[in-house]
Write a protein that holds these residues in place. Structure first.
Motif, mmCIF file in Angstrom:
data_model
loop_
_atom_site.group_PDB
_atom_site.id
_atom_site.type_symbol
_atom_site.label_atom_id
_atom_site.label_comp_id
_atom_site.label_asym_id
_atom_site.label_seq_id
_atom_site.Cartn_x
_atom_site.Cartn_y
_atom_site.Cartn_z
ATOM 1 N N LYS A 16 4.864 8.991 -8.610
ATOM 2 C CA LYS A 16 4.497 8.489 -9.538
ATOM 3 C C LYS A 16 2.572 8.838 -8.997
ATOM 4 N N LYS A 17 1.729 9.081 -10.191
ATOM 5 C CA LYS A 17 0.203 9.377 -9.081
ATOM 6 C C LYS A 17 -0.177 8.187 -8.748
ATOM 7 N N TYR A 18 -1.345 8.082 -7.775
ATOM 8 C CA TYR A 18 -1.926 6.440 -7.663
ATOM 9 C C TYR A 18 -3.705 7.567 -7.450
ATOM 10 N N PRO A 19 -3.841 7.600 -8.171
ATOM 11 C CA PRO A 19 -6.047 7.819 -7.980
ATOM 12 C C PRO A 19 -5.962 7.175 -6.689
ATOM 13 N N LYS A 20 -7.644 7.549 -6.084
ATOM 14 C CA LYS A 20 -7.898 6.738 -5.112
ATOM 15 C C LYS A 20 -8.250 5.521 -5.172
ATOM 16 N N ASN A 21 -8.279 4.412 -3.731
ATOM 17 C CA ASN A 21 -8.229 3.557 -4.381
ATOM 18 C C ASN A 21 -6.960 2.721 -5.224
ATOM 19 N N ALA A 22 -6.314 3.242 -5.779
ATOM 20 C CA ALA A 22 -5.524 2.394 -6.384
ATOM 21 C C ALA A 22 -4.402 1.767 -6.052
ATOM 22 N N LEU A 23 -4.294 0.431 -6.814
ATOM 23 C CA LEU A 23 -2.892 -0.037 -5.561
ATOM 24 C C LEU A 23 -1.198 0.047 -5.784
ATOM 25 N N ILE A 24 -0.690 -0.074 -4.802
ATOM 26 C CA ILE A 24 0.473 0.391 -5.012
ATOM 27 C C ILE A 24 1.237 -1.178 -4.762
ATOM 28 N N PHE A 25 1.289 -2.109 -4.069
ATOM 29 C CA PHE A 25 1.800 -3.108 -4.279
ATOM 30 C C PHE A 25 0.644 -4.231 -3.598
ATOM 31 N N GLN A 26 0.473 -5.698 -3.925
ATOM 32 C CA GLN A 26 -0.300 -6.499 -3.563
ATOM 33 C C GLN A 26 0.664 -7.422 -2.539
ATOM 34 N N GLN A 27 -0.720 -7.584 -1.859
ATOM 35 C CA GLN A 27 0.225 -8.925 -0.544
ATOM 36 C C GLN A 27 0.834 -10.054 -1.765
ATOM 37 N N ASP A 28 1.667 -10.555 -0.994
ATOM 38 C CA ASP A 28 2.675 -11.697 -1.926
ATOM 39 C C ASP A 28 3.120 -11.572 -2.882
ATOM 40 N N GLU A 29 3.501 -10.040 -3.612
ATOM 41 C CA GLU A 29 4.872 -9.734 -3.933
ATOM 42 C C GLU A 29 5.687 -9.494 -4.095
ATOM 43 N N LEU A 30 6.990 -10.038 -4.413
ATOM 44 C CA LEU A 30 8.317 -9.662 -3.851
ATOM 45 C C LEU A 30 8.193 -7.953 -3.816
ATOM 46 N N ALA A 31 9.196 -7.257 -2.647
ATOM 47 C CA ALA A 31 9.279 -6.235 -2.457
ATOM 48 C C ALA A 31 10.505 -6.021 -2.925
ATOM 49 N N LYS A 32 10.973 -5.106 -3.870
ATOM 50 C CA LYS A 32 11.737 -4.890 -5.046
ATOM 51 C C LYS A 32 12.009 -3.021 -4.574
ATOM 52 N N ASN A 33 10.820 -2.302 -3.957
ATOM 53 C CA ASN A 33 11.001 -0.441 -4.042
ATOM 54 C C ASN A 33 10.915 0.072 -2.908
ATOM 55 N N TYR A 34 11.631 1.128 -2.290
ATOM 56 C CA TYR A 34 11.333 1.796 -1.056
ATOM 57 C C TYR A 34 10.049 2.620 -1.596
ATOM 58 N N LYS A 75 8.191 -11.450 0.146
ATOM 59 C CA LYS A 75 7.686 -10.659 -0.053
ATOM 60 C C LYS A 75 6.639 -9.894 0.883
ATOM 61 N N TYR A 76 5.747 -9.238 -0.188
ATOM 62 C CA TYR A 76 4.907 -7.852 1.296
ATOM 63 C C TYR A 76 3.391 -8.981 1.374
ATOM 64 N N PRO A 77 3.863 -8.922 3.204
ATOM 65 C CA PRO A 77 2.219 -10.236 4.030
ATOM 66 C C PRO A 77 0.997 -9.263 4.239
ATOM 67 N N SER A 78 1.020 -7.385 2.993
ATOM 68 C CA SER A 78 0.255 -6.788 3.221
ATOM 69 C C SER A 78 -0.072 -5.969 2.219
ATOM 70 N N THR A 79 -1.265 -5.459 1.555
ATOM 71 C CA THR A 79 -1.828 -4.722 0.324
ATOM 72 C C THR A 79 -1.612 -3.510 0.605
ATOM 73 N N ALA A 80 -1.356 -2.474 0.160
ATOM 74 C CA ALA A 80 -0.976 -1.274 0.064
ATOM 75 C C ALA A 80 -1.795 -0.487 -0.790
ATOM 76 N N CYS A 81 -2.662 0.142 -0.652
ATOM 77 C CA CYS A 81 -3.433 0.802 -1.655
ATOM 78 C C CYS A 81 -3.842 2.787 -1.103
ATOM 79 N N ALA A 82 -3.795 3.683 -1.570
ATOM 80 C CA ALA A 82 -4.556 5.101 -1.918
ATOM 81 C C ALA A 82 -5.966 5.378 -1.552
#
Length: 197
Positions: A16-34, A75-82
């Motif tokens: 999947k392509k993520y443009p700059k600043n796009a969120l990949i997952f957010q804090q407190d979302e349940l982890a469902k993917n590698y 759940k994720y303890p932090s947010t991931a973004c490009a």
């Protein structure tokens, strides 16, 4: 972790392509993917009440991120973004665990990566309580060199002063001043605004 892209795709991974600043997952979302980066740069961060960002990690091509909560159904303890345009492979949790069962070598490598991340976090927590900025910065730079398997000679540090500040919990002005002092003491080099340590 750098799992071969063909293996990830064969087990159900999706690029999947993520443009700059796009969120990949957010804090407190349940982890469902590698997640593993094919190209680009991703950061994981937390925000405090005032909106100050603390970078938990910066990841580049070949690195995986966000695995610990995946293994313990949290759940994720932090947010991931490009941080820049990125391509990331996402492999659903069930397929990921099945793949690990079929590749003991990858499973062992994953355990080593998780152990390294836990060790690094423990060291980072210890460093944050240290009031001396130079010690925090030096430990950050040492950790980067260790991750790159570069224990001899100086290497280019691919982080901005702001990114270093966000990673070690200091103000950017403090980082700039401390890096200049470290340069004067010949603990690192700064050439054309690039840090070599």
């Amino acid at each position: 972790m750098d799992i071969e892209i063909d293996i990830l795709l064969a087990w159900g991974g999706i690029k999947k392509k993520y443009p700059k600043n796009a969120l990949i997952f957010q804090q407190d979302e349940l982890a469902k993917n590698y997640f593993q980066i094919v190209e680009g740069k991703v950061k994981m961060y937390s925000l405090n009440e005032e909106g100050k960002e603390l970078i938990q990690g910066i990841f580049t091509e070949g690195h995986s991120f966000g695995e610990p909560p995946l293994f313990i159904n949290e759940k994720y303890p932090s947010t991931a973004c490009a941080m820049q345009d990125a391509v990331v492979i996402r492999l659903p949790k069930d397929f990921f665990f099945e793949m690990l069962d079929n590749y003991p070598i990858i499973q062992r490598k994953m355990m080593q990566i998780l152990a390294r991340k836990a060790f690094t976090k423990a060291c980072s927590a210890r460093d944050i309580i240290n009031v001396k900025p130079e010690i925090r910065i030096k430990n950050f730079l040492d950790n980067y060199k260790a991750q790159q398997n570069q224990d001899k000679g100086k290497v280019l540090i691919p982080y901005t002063r702001q990114e270093i500040a966000d990673c070690v919990g200091l103000r950017v002005e403090t980082v700039i001043r401390t890096l200049k002092q470290m340069q004067k003491e010949q603990k690192l080099e700064i050439t054309k605004h690039k840090i070599y340590y």
